[in-house]
Write a protein that holds these residues in place. Structure first.
Motif, mmCIF file in Angstrom:
data_model
loop_
_atom_site.group_PDB
_atom_site.id
_atom_site.type_symbol
_atom_site.label_atom_id
_atom_site.label_comp_id
_atom_site.label_asym_id
_atom_site.label_seq_id
_atom_site.Cartn_x
_atom_site.Cartn_y
_atom_site.Cartn_z
ATOM 1 N N TYR A 212 0.637 -1.146 0.300
ATOM 2 C CA TYR A 212 -0.155 0.082 0.015
ATOM 3 C C TYR A 212 1.296 1.121 0.299
ATOM 4 O O TYR A 212 0.535 1.989 -0.820
ATOM 5 C CB TYR A 212 -0.927 0.253 1.654
ATOM 6 N N LEU A 213 2.071 1.307 0.912
ATOM 7 C CA LEU A 213 2.942 2.467 0.206
ATOM 8 C C LEU A 213 3.359 2.542 -0.390
ATOM 9 O O LEU A 213 3.190 4.026 -0.763
ATOM 10 C CB LEU A 213 3.925 2.207 2.154
ATOM 11 N N ALA A 214 3.716 1.776 -1.344
ATOM 12 C CA ALA A 214 4.944 1.692 -1.866
ATOM 13 C C ALA A 214 3.928 2.437 -3.020
ATOM 14 O O ALA A 214 3.969 3.116 -3.862
ATOM 15 C CB ALA A 214 4.832 0.648 -2.992
ATOM 16 N N CYS A 215 2.066 2.251 -3.642
ATOM 17 C CA CYS A 215 1.804 2.765 -4.020
ATOM 18 C C CYS A 215 1.254 4.044 -4.168
ATOM 19 O O CYS A 215 1.406 4.780 -4.905
ATOM 20 C CB CYS A 215 0.243 1.667 -4.581
ATOM 21 N N PHE A 216 1.515 4.672 -2.904
ATOM 22 C CA PHE A 216 1.095 5.834 -2.340
ATOM 23 C C PHE A 216 1.768 6.635 -2.660
ATOM 24 O O PHE A 216 1.700 7.419 -3.084
ATOM 25 C CB PHE A 216 0.446 5.326 -0.777
ATOM 26 N N LEU A 217 3.084 6.338 -2.348
ATOM 27 C CA LEU A 217 4.360 6.833 -2.831
ATOM 28 C C LEU A 217 4.641 7.518 -4.559
ATOM 29 O O LEU A 217 5.029 7.861 -4.855
ATOM 30 C CB LEU A 217 6.118 6.914 -2.437
ATOM 31 N N LEU A 218 4.062 5.592 -4.964
ATOM 32 C CA LEU A 218 3.895 6.269 -6.549
ATOM 33 C C LEU A 218 2.809 7.072 -7.141
ATOM 34 O O LEU A 218 3.203 8.224 -8.013
ATOM 35 C CB LEU A 218 4.038 4.861 -7.467
ATOM 36 N N LEU A 219 2.016 6.784 -6.177
ATOM 37 C CA LEU A 219 1.153 8.166 -6.167
ATOM 38 C C LEU A 219 1.083 9.369 -6.480
ATOM 39 O O LEU A 219 0.939 10.646 -7.158
ATOM 40 C CB LEU A 219 -1.036 8.323 -6.508
ATOM 41 N N GLY A 220 2.154 9.573 -5.690
ATOM 42 C CA GLY A 220 2.302 11.180 -5.133
ATOM 43 C C GLY A 220 4.014 11.437 -5.887
ATOM 44 O O GLY A 220 3.556 12.859 -6.071
ATOM 45 N N VAL A 221 4.417 10.735 -6.634
ATOM 46 C CA VAL A 221 5.472 11.094 -7.506
ATOM 47 C C VAL A 221 5.009 11.423 -8.935
ATOM 48 O O VAL A 221 4.956 12.402 -9.570
ATOM 49 C CB VAL A 221 6.276 9.240 -7.644
ATOM 50 N N LEU A 222 3.571 10.694 -9.039
ATOM 51 C CA LEU A 222 2.978 10.859 -10.508
ATOM 52 C C LEU A 222 2.098 12.436 -10.352
ATOM 53 O O LEU A 222 2.647 13.231 -11.409
ATOM 54 C CB LEU A 222 1.592 9.997 -10.649
ATOM 55 N N ALA A 223 1.658 12.377 -9.464
ATOM 56 C CA ALA A 223 1.389 13.223 -8.770
ATOM 57 C C ALA A 223 1.899 15.374 -8.984
ATOM 58 O O ALA A 223 1.383 16.012 -9.220
ATOM 59 C CB ALA A 223 0.157 13.675 -7.801
ATOM 60 N N LEU A 224 3.347 14.811 -8.205
ATOM 61 C CA LEU A 224 4.138 16.282 -7.824
ATOM 62 C C LEU A 224 4.842 16.592 -9.371
ATOM 63 O O LEU A 224 4.558 17.670 -10.016
ATOM 64 C CB LEU A 224 5.659 15.263 -7.104
ATOM 65 N N GLY A 225 4.850 15.202 -10.222
ATOM 66 C CA GLY A 225 5.043 15.438 -11.985
ATOM 67 C C GLY A 225 3.982 16.277 -12.506
ATOM 68 O O GLY A 225 4.004 17.688 -12.835
ATOM 69 N N ALA A 226 2.473 15.771 -12.300
ATOM 70 C CA ALA A 226 1.619 16.663 -13.432
ATOM 71 C C ALA A 226 1.789 18.249 -12.832
ATOM 72 O O ALA A 226 0.926 18.856 -13.326
ATOM 73 C CB ALA A 226 0.211 15.919 -13.051
ATOM 74 N N CYS A 227 1.852 18.939 -11.586
ATOM 75 C CA CYS A 227 1.009 19.980 -11.191
ATOM 76 C C CYS A 227 3.012 20.374 -11.218
ATOM 77 O O CYS A 227 2.830 21.696 -11.139
ATOM 78 C CB CYS A 227 1.268 19.527 -9.533
ATOM 79 N N GLN A 228 4.045 20.315 -11.571
ATOM 80 C CA GLN A 228 4.840 20.701 -11.728
ATOM 81 C C GLN A 228 4.450 21.890 -13.677
ATOM 82 O O GLN A 228 4.239 21.236 -14.170
ATOM 83 C CB GLN A 228 6.342 20.304 -11.868
ATOM 84 N N LYS A 229 5.249 23.348 -13.548
ATOM 85 C CA LYS A 229 4.785 24.149 -13.905
ATOM 86 C C LYS A 229 6.454 24.106 -15.112
ATOM 87 O O LYS A 229 7.537 23.727 -14.088
ATOM 88 C CB LYS A 229 4.736 25.920 -13.393
ATOM 89 N N PRO A 230 5.850 24.840 -15.960
ATOM 90 C CA PRO A 230 7.357 24.326 -17.316
ATOM 91 C C PRO A 230 7.793 25.488 -16.324
ATOM 92 O O PRO A 230 7.771 26.559 -15.577
ATOM 93 C CB PRO A 230 6.821 25.013 -18.338
ATOM 94 N N ALA A 231 9.549 26.180 -16.909
ATOM 95 C CA ALA A 231 10.031 27.191 -16.837
ATOM 96 C C ALA A 231 9.683 28.329 -16.760
ATOM 97 O O ALA A 231 9.475 28.341 -18.187
ATOM 98 C CB ALA A 231 11.536 26.722 -17.116
ATOM 99 N N ALA A 232 9.973 29.029 -15.863
ATOM 100 C CA ALA A 232 9.129 30.930 -15.815
ATOM 101 C C ALA A 232 9.496 30.926 -17.097
ATOM 102 O O ALA A 232 11.027 30.766 -17.568
ATOM 103 C CB ALA A 232 10.080 31.524 -14.422
#
Length: 251
Positions: A9-29
């Motif tokens: 469960y923890l592995a899945c949780f961390l994987l989802l977190g990494v994917l969500a973080l990557g999706a929220c990152q903005k391109p260079a200003a």
């Protein structure tokens, strides 16, 4: 162990977190930079900078004379990190020689140019460069054309051609010669029609040069006419000397 804290469960949780973080990152200003123009060609031109991705929102531009540089205008947006394919649209106008009817034909052009790699890895001021053949390019630079690290193909500020220098010299020579001719004409007019010339001069000087008529009772005052002739003679001499000095400096 509770299913909530199982390794799976923890592995899945961390994987989802990494994917969500990557999706929220903005391109260079992006960065807003000032715009300069340099004209290495022998005719004047005007330019206007436009982001081709946003054609309705133009940036700065100006009119630059032959072999000159412009000032600084605002602004164009460049990506903070350079990448291949950054485009700039530059609309230009230049003018052809005058026609017999004194009309001045204008030539409008659109240039879609690519921004070369940032010289030091950072976006700096955008320089619009018009080459001697009329082609247009851009560079992003924090130094000016006479700096050793200038990234433009042409190094240094524009240098007027000998032909252009002589054209400008001749324009000013004719202007200076016209002052000589004007003073000669005034002296002849004063000799030919002293009353008319003195009256016309009096009316003009009374309105615009009151110090010249102070102390005289009117255009028929003999002292005024003597003073008027002296001013014309002095002006003629000064004009001749100015032409002589100018002739010594022909390019």
């Amino acid at each position: 162990m509770s299913a909530l804290f199982s390794p799976r469960y923890l592995a899945c949780f961390l994987l989802l977190g990494v994917l969500a973080l990557g999706a929220c990152q903005k391109p260079a200003a992006d960065v807003d930079v000032n715009i300069h123009g340099v004209n290495y060609a022998g005719d004047a031109f005007s330019y206007y900078v436009i982001d081709p991705a946003k054609p309705a929102s133009g940036a700065g531009g100006e009119l630059i004379n032959a072999f000159e540089a412009g000032g600084m205008t605002c602004c164009f947006t460049l990506p903070k990190v350079w990448r291949p394919g950054i485009k700039v649209r530059i609309d230009t106008t230049h003018w052809l020689p005058k026609r017999p009817d004194n009309s001045l034909p204008e030539v409008k052009q659109t240039h879609l140019v690519e921004v070369p790699r940032y010289a030091d890895g950072q976006p700096w001021e955008l320089w619009v460069l018009r080459a001697a053949d009329g082609s247009v390019s851009v560079v992003s630079s924090d130094v000016e054309p006479d700096h050793e690290k200038w990234p433009g193909k042409v190094k240094g500020w524009p240098v007027p051609s000998l032909e252009y220098q002589r054209e400008r010299w001749e324009i000013l020579r004719r202007h200076k010669q016209s002052s000589v001719d004007n003073h000669i004409s005034l002296l002849k007019s004063l000799e030919r029609s002293p009353e008319m010339r003195a009256r016309e001069a009096w009316e003009f000087e009374k309105q615009y040069l009151p110090a010249y008529v102070k102390g005289f009772y009117g255009p028929n005052d003999p002292a005024y006419r003597i003073a008027l002739k002296k001013r014309y003679e002095d002006g003629l001499q000064e004009s001749k000397e100015e032409v002589e000095r100018w002739m010594e400096n022909r390019p």
